[in-house]
Design a protein around this motif. Structure first.
Motif, PDB file in Angstrom:
ATOM      1  N   GLY A 196      20.122  21.956  26.590  1.00 46.12           N
ATOM      2  CA  GLY A 196      19.248  23.064  26.213  1.00 46.12           C
ATOM      3  C   GLY A 196      17.847  22.941  26.780  1.00 46.12           C
ATOM      4  N   ASN A 197      17.027  23.952  26.462  1.00 44.90           N
ATOM      5  CA  ASN A 197      15.679  23.997  27.020  1.00 44.90           C
ATOM      6  C   ASN A 197      14.754  22.995  26.360  1.00 44.90           C
ATOM      7  OD1 ASN A 197      16.598  26.044  28.515  1.00 44.90           O
ATOM      8  ND2 ASN A 197      15.138  27.578  27.803  1.00 44.90           N
ATOM      9  N   ARG A 198      13.850  22.437  27.183  1.00 46.76           N
ATOM     10  CA  ARG A 198      12.853  21.552  26.607  1.00 46.76           C
ATOM     11  C   ARG A 198      11.496  21.868  27.195  1.00 46.76           C
ATOM     12  NH1 ARG A 198      17.062  18.191  26.370  1.00 46.76           N
ATOM     13  NH2 ARG A 198      16.829  17.397  28.473  1.00 46.76           N
ATOM     14  N   ASP A 199      10.446  21.525  26.425  1.00 45.73           N
ATOM     15  CA  ASP A 199       9.096  21.839  26.870  1.00 45.73           C
ATOM     16  C   ASP A 199       8.553  20.776  27.812  1.00 45.73           C
ATOM     17  OD1 ASP A 199       9.306  23.948  25.243  1.00 45.73           O
ATOM     18  OD2 ASP A 199       7.906  23.231  23.715  1.00 45.73           O
ATOM     19  N   VAL A 200       7.769  21.244  28.749  1.00 42.36           N
ATOM     20  CA  VAL A 200       6.953  20.317  29.520  1.00 42.36           C
ATOM     21  C   VAL A 200       5.533  20.509  29.015  1.00 42.36           C
ATOM     22  CG1 VAL A 200       6.106  19.663  31.791  1.00 42.36           C
ATOM     23  CG2 VAL A 200       8.422  20.517  31.518  1.00 42.36           C
ATOM     24  N   VAL A 201       4.914  19.451  28.526  1.00 46.05           N
ATOM     25  CA  VAL A 201       3.588  19.563  27.948  1.00 46.05           C
ATOM     26  C   VAL A 201       2.575  18.893  28.858  1.00 46.05           C
ATOM     27  CG1 VAL A 201       2.270  19.281  25.838  1.00 46.05           C
ATOM     28  CG2 VAL A 201       4.762  19.235  25.766  1.00 46.05           C
ATOM     29  N   VAL A 202       1.550  19.633  29.229  1.00 44.52           N
ATOM     30  CA  VAL A 202       0.456  19.043  29.995  1.00 44.52           C
ATOM     31  C   VAL A 202      -0.779  19.129  29.120  1.00 44.52           C
ATOM     32  CG1 VAL A 202      -0.927  19.165  32.075  1.00 44.52           C
ATOM     33  CG2 VAL A 202       1.492  19.745  32.157  1.00 44.52           C
ATOM     34  N   GLY A 203      -1.250  17.987  28.657  1.00 46.80           N
ATOM     35  CA  GLY A 203      -2.400  17.974  27.766  1.00 46.80           C
ATOM     36  C   GLY A 203      -3.697  17.919  28.543  1.00 46.80           C
ATOM     37  N   LEU A 204      -4.785  18.284  27.863  1.00 47.85           N
ATOM     38  CA  LEU A 204      -6.106  18.242  28.479  1.00 47.85           C
ATOM     39  C   LEU A 204      -6.429  16.808  28.931  1.00 47.85           C
ATOM     40  CD1 LEU A 204      -8.772  19.679  29.091  1.00 47.85           C
ATOM     41  CD2 LEU A 204      -9.524  19.109  26.795  1.00 47.85           C
ATOM     42  N   VAL A 205      -6.013  15.821  28.093  1.00 49.41           N
ATOM     43  CA  VAL A 205      -6.314  14.418  28.392  1.00 49.41           C
ATOM     44  C   VAL A 205      -5.774  14.024  29.766  1.00 49.41           C
ATOM     45  CG1 VAL A 205      -5.936  12.061  27.649  1.00 49.41           C
ATOM     46  CG2 VAL A 205      -6.268  13.832  25.957  1.00 49.41           C
ATOM     47  N   ASP A 206      -4.492  14.394  30.022  1.00 50.04           N
ATOM     48  CA  ASP A 206      -3.877  14.012  31.293  1.00 50.04           C
ATOM     49  C   ASP A 206      -4.652  14.596  32.469  1.00 50.04           C
ATOM     50  OD1 ASP A 206      -1.722  12.588  30.127  1.00 50.04           O
ATOM     51  OD2 ASP A 206      -0.834  14.502  29.565  1.00 50.04           O
ATOM     52  N   VAL A 207      -5.028  15.883  32.318  1.00 50.59           N
ATOM     53  CA  VAL A 207      -5.739  16.536  33.416  1.00 50.59           C
ATOM     54  C   VAL A 207      -7.106  15.886  33.610  1.00 50.59           C
ATOM     55  CG1 VAL A 207      -6.702  18.714  34.198  1.00 50.59           C
ATOM     56  CG2 VAL A 207      -4.476  18.672  33.079  1.00 50.59           C
ATOM     57  N   VAL A 208      -7.791  15.585  32.500  1.00 51.59           N
ATOM     58  CA  VAL A 208      -9.104  14.940  32.603  1.00 51.59           C
ATOM     59  C   VAL A 208      -8.977  13.597  33.324  1.00 51.59           C
ATOM     60  CG1 VAL A 208     -10.881  13.772  31.250  1.00 51.59           C
ATOM     61  CG2 VAL A 208     -10.192  16.089  30.657  1.00 51.59           C
ATOM     62  N   ILE A 209      -7.933  12.840  32.995  1.00 54.32           N
ATOM     63  CA  ILE A 209      -7.735  11.538  33.640  1.00 54.32           C
ATOM     64  C   ILE A 209      -7.532  11.714  35.136  1.00 54.32           C
ATOM     65  CG2 ILE A 209      -6.101   9.623  33.896  1.00 54.32           C
ATOM     66  CD1 ILE A 209      -5.759   9.633  30.939  1.00 54.32           C
ATOM     67  N   ILE A 210      -6.628  12.622  35.502  1.00 52.81           N
ATOM     68  CA  ILE A 210      -6.309  12.793  36.917  1.00 52.81           C
ATOM     69  C   ILE A 210      -7.525  13.294  37.686  1.00 52.81           C
ATOM     70  CG2 ILE A 210      -4.848  14.080  38.528  1.00 52.81           C
ATOM     71  CD1 ILE A 210      -2.678  13.990  36.297  1.00 52.81           C
ATOM     72  N   VAL A 211      -8.240  14.281  37.106  1.00 50.71           N
ATOM     73  CA  VAL A 211      -9.384  14.857  37.816  1.00 50.71           C
ATOM     74  C   VAL A 211     -10.527  13.841  37.935  1.00 50.71           C
ATOM     75  CG1 VAL A 211     -11.190  16.619  37.691  1.00 50.71           C
ATOM     76  CG2 VAL A 211      -8.809  17.235  37.233  1.00 50.71           C
ATOM     77  N   THR A 212     -10.848  13.163  36.825  1.00 51.33           N
ATOM     78  CA  THR A 212     -11.940  12.182  36.873  1.00 51.33           C
ATOM     79  C   THR A 212     -11.640  11.092  37.897  1.00 51.33           C
ATOM     80  OG1 THR A 212     -12.177  12.570  34.511  1.00 51.33           O
ATOM     81  CG2 THR A 212     -13.423  10.741  35.428  1.00 51.33           C
ATOM     82  N   SER A 213     -10.404  10.581  37.862  1.00 52.43           N
ATOM     83  CA  SER A 213     -10.041   9.523  38.810  1.00 52.43           C
ATOM     84  C   SER A 213     -10.146  10.034  40.232  1.00 52.43           C
ATOM     85  CB  SER A 213      -8.610   9.040  38.573  1.00 52.43           C
ATOM     86  OG  SER A 213      -8.387   8.831  37.227  1.00 52.43           O
ATOM     87  N   ALA A 214      -9.659  11.259  40.464  1.00 56.98           N
ATOM     88  CA  ALA A 214      -9.682  11.805  41.818  1.00 56.98           C
ATOM     89  C   ALA A 214     -11.119  11.924  42.301  1.00 56.98           C
ATOM     90  CB  ALA A 214      -8.985  13.165  41.837  1.00 56.98           C
ATOM     91  N   VAL A 215     -12.014  12.422  41.442  1.00 59.13           N
ATOM     92  CA  VAL A 215     -13.417  12.579  41.826  1.00 59.13           C
ATOM     93  C   VAL A 215     -14.013  11.225  42.206  1.00 59.13           C
ATOM     94  CG1 VAL A 215     -15.718  13.097  40.920  1.00 59.13           C
ATOM     95  CG2 VAL A 215     -13.823  14.678  40.499  1.00 59.13           C
ATOM     96  N   LEU A 216     -13.736  10.219  41.350  1.00 55.76           N
ATOM     97  CA  LEU A 216     -14.297   8.890  41.620  1.00 55.76           C
ATOM     98  C   LEU A 216     -13.745   8.293  42.916  1.00 55.76           C
ATOM     99  CD1 LEU A 216     -14.268   7.404  38.018  1.00 55.76           C
ATOM    100  CD2 LEU A 216     -16.272   7.995  39.377  1.00 55.76           C
ATOM    101  N   MET A 217     -12.451   8.507  43.146  1.00 53.96           N
ATOM    102  CA  MET A 217     -11.845   7.918  44.340  1.00 53.96           C
ATOM    103  C   MET A 217     -12.340   8.602  45.608  1.00 53.96           C
ATOM    104  SD  MET A 217      -8.011   6.825  43.187  1.00 53.96           S
ATOM    105  CE  MET A 217      -7.615   7.906  41.855  1.00 53.96           C
ATOM    106  N   ILE A 218     -12.546   9.924  45.537  1.00 54.09           N
ATOM    107  CA  ILE A 218     -13.068  10.632  46.710  1.00 54.09           C
ATOM    108  C   ILE A 218     -14.504  10.173  46.980  1.00 54.09           C
ATOM    109  CG2 ILE A 218     -13.760  12.907  47.588  1.00 54.09           C
ATOM    110  CD1 ILE A 218     -11.276  13.995  46.047  1.00 54.09           C
ATOM    111  N   ALA A 219     -15.282  10.013  45.900  1.00 48.83           N
ATOM    112  CA  ALA A 219     -16.658   9.532  46.051  1.00 48.83           C
ATOM    113  C   ALA A 219     -16.673   8.157  46.715  1.00 48.83           C
ATOM    114  CB  ALA A 219     -17.339   9.476  44.687  1.00 48.83           C
ATOM    115  N   LEU A 220     -15.748   7.301  46.294  1.00 46.20           N
ATOM    116  CA  LEU A 220     -15.683   5.947  46.867  1.00 46.20           C
ATOM    117  C   LEU A 220     -15.309   5.999  48.339  1.00 46.20           C
ATOM    118  CD1 LEU A 220     -15.741   2.865  46.077  1.00 46.20           C
ATOM    119  CD2 LEU A 220     -13.266   3.033  46.127  1.00 46.20           C
ATOM    120  N   GLU A 221     -14.330   6.849  48.649  1.00 52.09           N
ATOM    121  CA  GLU A 221     -13.887   7.019  50.030  1.00 52.09           C
ATOM    122  C   GLU A 221     -15.079   7.441  50.910  1.00 52.09           C
ATOM    123  OE1 GLU A 221     -10.751   6.884  51.381  1.00 52.09           O
ATOM    124  OE2 GLU A 221     -11.084   7.911  53.286  1.00 52.09           O
ATOM    125  N   TYR A 222     -15.867   8.389  50.384  1.00 54.53           N
ATOM    126  CA  TYR A 222     -17.040   8.851  51.126  1.00 54.53           C
ATOM    127  C   TYR A 222     -18.021   7.705  51.315  1.00 54.53           C
ATOM    128  CZ  TYR A 222     -21.249  11.471  52.285  1.00 54.53           C
ATOM    129  OH  TYR A 222     -22.379  11.919  52.914  1.00 54.53           O
TER     130      TYR A 222
END
Lengths: 393, 322
Positions: free
Chosen positions: B158-184
């Protein structure tokens, strides 16, 4: 009929040890007041517990219960006219620390009996040390059956996992709020307590006509349970059995609800801590666990214990505090009856314990040195455990 | 389908955390050629500092830190993150100056053992009652429990939900920003060039007039700041914080270190790649194979990769190290 030469050799062989013993006495007499501190100045009991760490409330509650019992006994004149004293060592919930603590209690402090541990895994570390040295050990609350199988000096004052697993399974099948036919299991694969309890639960649940649809594992302290819970979710269970300790269970509950799983969670006495509600928050409400006693029990003995405990420590005693209290009183009673401080005599009296009126129910020690007594089911409501039902053996 | 998507989401969030921590290991190794065992303790420090600050700040704003329903405005989280990064940078700087710098000319083994000592010191000081204490604590909620996305996907049973929480997005975005800054920073600025030069040949760099000590200090500051950010994000995602000396933290550091090795130790991009590879192997292995061997997958992968490519996925003989 010992040959004189034989005796002499034996003396020589022992001689270095005696010197060593003398030295140890000299070094420690300042701190412990003599090598055999169980001598004229009173009776010394040992207690090893997780006073800090992830299971800190286990040790702290048990220790409070023991202190309360000992103070009462001393106020009533002690045991055979001698005052009782308890030495407590912190094992931080760590197996290596537990081994050191127990060895120190039996070899250096020369305690007459050892109380501890709560976690079965740590009781299994201390038990062989006590057995080898002939010191009786009473675990207040380790439920894994193998603990008392270590030897004839090892006892417990709580029920064991085959019974607890049965209680949880029966509750899951028959309670009208749960009425589960399919159960998922998530357990800590490194804790003997959790491994044993989940086996017993699965056995009893299948016997009662239920089905185990998914069994997943974790390790104590793991932060992320998403993969396991996603797998459990995929099998559509009616209830999830999580026989772990409260810190992990609180974290698991949060992630269970985050994944949109709405079925109740079910667990054993490892959940019993006021930290469960604090860590799990809203997520843990509506879940159930089996325990040794309920603070809502109207029995006057229980209520008077709760009143005294609250006066002294400020909060409501949990099941582990109650078991610590009972364990200390049973040990003191056995020492009183034995009339000596020899390990064998005390163990013999412990084995004879029958219908002892404890705050966790009437305690009788059976032939396997386990206690036989009923269990209660509690529900988490508003972060507090509330009484649901009692299930007898 | 739903289960796959959900596991993917978790792997991305967990991978971001591993990557952030792995960067610190790889940068220090790149420059000084030793494993900074105290690095995972900076993560712990970051997480526990965030907890302590949140615990103090929320009542000042008239909020109850124990009530997850009331969350502070977003800037509070940002302030805590930056303060925690700043403080951990200072500690990282101090550790390098006091513990590692005096051993710059000593055999590498001495530094390695010192690193273990620093790690134990941090763990046990953290457990003292007047520091963070020996008991687990609940991190106050700094983010609302919003679900950014909840879609029902068809799957077996049967059907199941995929849940994307704010926390997960904040983690991914913050990490990405920091890693791009480091790369620069590493590849586009003068400081970054100096770091790469020191990594390539420390003595020649000194002869060319590069202030080696300052570059090394800066590397520690940078690595510690990233570790603090990882600690903060970790505390947001897993609010039941274990006490500072708990084995969980050691395992977290160990996995991040494995990520750095798999990616090619000394290679900044490799560390990020390694972090995600590890997280994917761990999460998908636990879901599709068996959760019993979750850590086994990670370390088995390490052995496999070391057999095939001893210098890691992105490591090569003429690698650009930092």
């Amino acid at each position: 009929m010992t040959h004189p030469l034989n005796a002499a050799t034996r003396f020589v062989a022992r001689w270095p040890q005696s010197i060593g013993l003398l030295l140890v006495c000299a070094v420690f007499s300042a701190s412990t007041g003599g090598c055999n501190s169980s001598g004229s100045d009173g009776i010394v009991l040992g207690h090893y517990a997780s006073m800090t760490g992830s299971e800190a409330t286990f040790g702290q509650s048990t220790n409070n219960g023991i202190q309360l019992a000992i103070d009462e006994i001393n106020q009533a004149g002690g045991v055979n006219g001698k005052k009782v004293r308890v030495i407590t060592y912190d094992d931080k919930g760590d197996a290596r620390e537990a081994g050191t603590a127990v060895t120190r209690l039996v070899t250096r402090d020369k305690v007459v009996a050892v109380l501890g541990e709560v976690a079965s895994g740590l009781s299994l570390v201390g038990a062989p040390v006590c057995q080898e040295n002939g010191v009786p050990m009473v675990s207040p609350s380790s439920t894994n059956p193998t603990v008392t199988k270590v030897g004839d000096k090892i006892f417990r004052v709580c029920f064991i996992d085959p019974f607890q697993g049965f209680v949880c399974a029966k509750f899951a099948r028959e309670n009208e709020r749960v009425k589960a036919s399919k159960a998922g299991i998530l357990y800590d694969q490194q804790a003997p307590y959790a491994v044993g309890l989940q086996e017993e639960f699965a056995k009893a649940f299948k016997k009662l006509g239920g089905e185990i649809v998914s069994t997943q594992t974790y390790q104590a302290g793991d932060p992320d349970f998403s993969a396991q819970l996603t797998a459990i979710r995929a099998s559509n269970p009616d209830v999830i059995f999580i026989p772990g300790y409260y810190t992990d269970v609180g974290n698991i509950a949060i992630q269970v609800r985050k994944l949109g799983i709405k079925v109740p969670l079910l667990g054993g006495d490892g959940w019993d801590s006021d930290k469960l509600g604090k860590i799990g928050g809203e997520a843990i409400n509506g879940s159930f666990y089996s325990n040794h006693y309920s603070h809502e029990d109207p029995d006057p003995r229980v209520q008077s214990f709760i009143k005294k405990y609250k006066e002294r420590f400020g909060d409501t005693p949990d099941g582990l505090a109650a078991l610590g209290y009972d364990a200390a009183r049973i040990v003191c009673e056995a020492i009183g009856k034995a009339g000596s401080l020899k390990g064998d005599d005390i163990a013999a009296q412990l084995a004879k314990t029958k219908d002892f009126n404890g705050v966790t129910g009437k305690i009788s020690i059976d032939a396997d040195r386990n206690a036989v007594k009923p269990a209660v089911m509690l529900e988490m409501k508003g972060g507090q455990p509330t009484y649901v039902s009692t299930i007898a053996p | 389908m739903a289960d796959f998507a959900q596991t993917l989401m978790t792997a991305l969030a967990v991978g971001s955390l591993y990557a952030l921590i792995a960067l610190g290991y790889t940068m220090v190794y790149g420059i000084l050629k030793f494993i900074n065992f105290a690095h995972s303790d900076i993560v712990v420090l970051g997480a526990w500092l965030s907890f302590t600050m949140a615990q103090r700040l929320l009542p000042m704003l008239g909020l109850d830190p124990h009530n997850p329903a009331t969350t502070p405005p977003l800037w509070v989280g940002e302030v805590i993150l930056l303060a925690s990064m700043a403080f951990c940078s200072l500690i990282g700087f101090a550790i390098e100056r006091l513990a590692y710098k005096p051993l710059r000319k000593a055999p590498r083994l001495n530094v390695l053992i010192t690193a273990i000592g620093v790690s134990l010191l941090l763990q046990n000081v953290g457990q003292l009652n007047f520091v963070f204490g020996p008991s687990p604590q609940k991190m106050p909620a700094l983010l609302p429990t919003w679900e950014l996305l909840r879609v029902s996907l068809p799957s077996a049973n049967g059907n199941r939900d995929v849940v994307v929480g704010l926390v997960d997005v904040v983690i991914i975005v913050t990490s990405a920003v920091l890693m791009i800054a480091l790369e620069y920073l590493v590849f586009r600025t003068k400081t970054g060039t100096a770091m790469r030069a020191v990594s390539f040949d420390i003595d020649a760099s000194a002869l060319m007039g590069i202030p080696v000590d300052r570059v090394v200090s800066f590397t520690f500051v940078l690595g510690s700041a990233l570790a603090a950010a990882a600690g903060f994000l970790y505390a947001l995602k897993y609010p039941g914080l274990n006490q500072p000396a708990h084995a969980t933290w050691v395992l977290l550091g160990l996995k991040a270190f494995v990520a750095a090795v798999i990616g090619g130790i000394g290679n900044v991009r490799g560390a990020v790649l390694g972090g995600f590879v590890i997280a994917f192997v761990e999460q998908f292995g636990a879901f599709y194979l068996s959760s019993n061997y979750r850590d086994v997958y990670v370390f088995a992968l390490l052995i496999a990769i070391l057999l095939v490519r001893p210098s890691g996925l992105l490591g090569s003989t003429v690698r650009e190290k930092v």
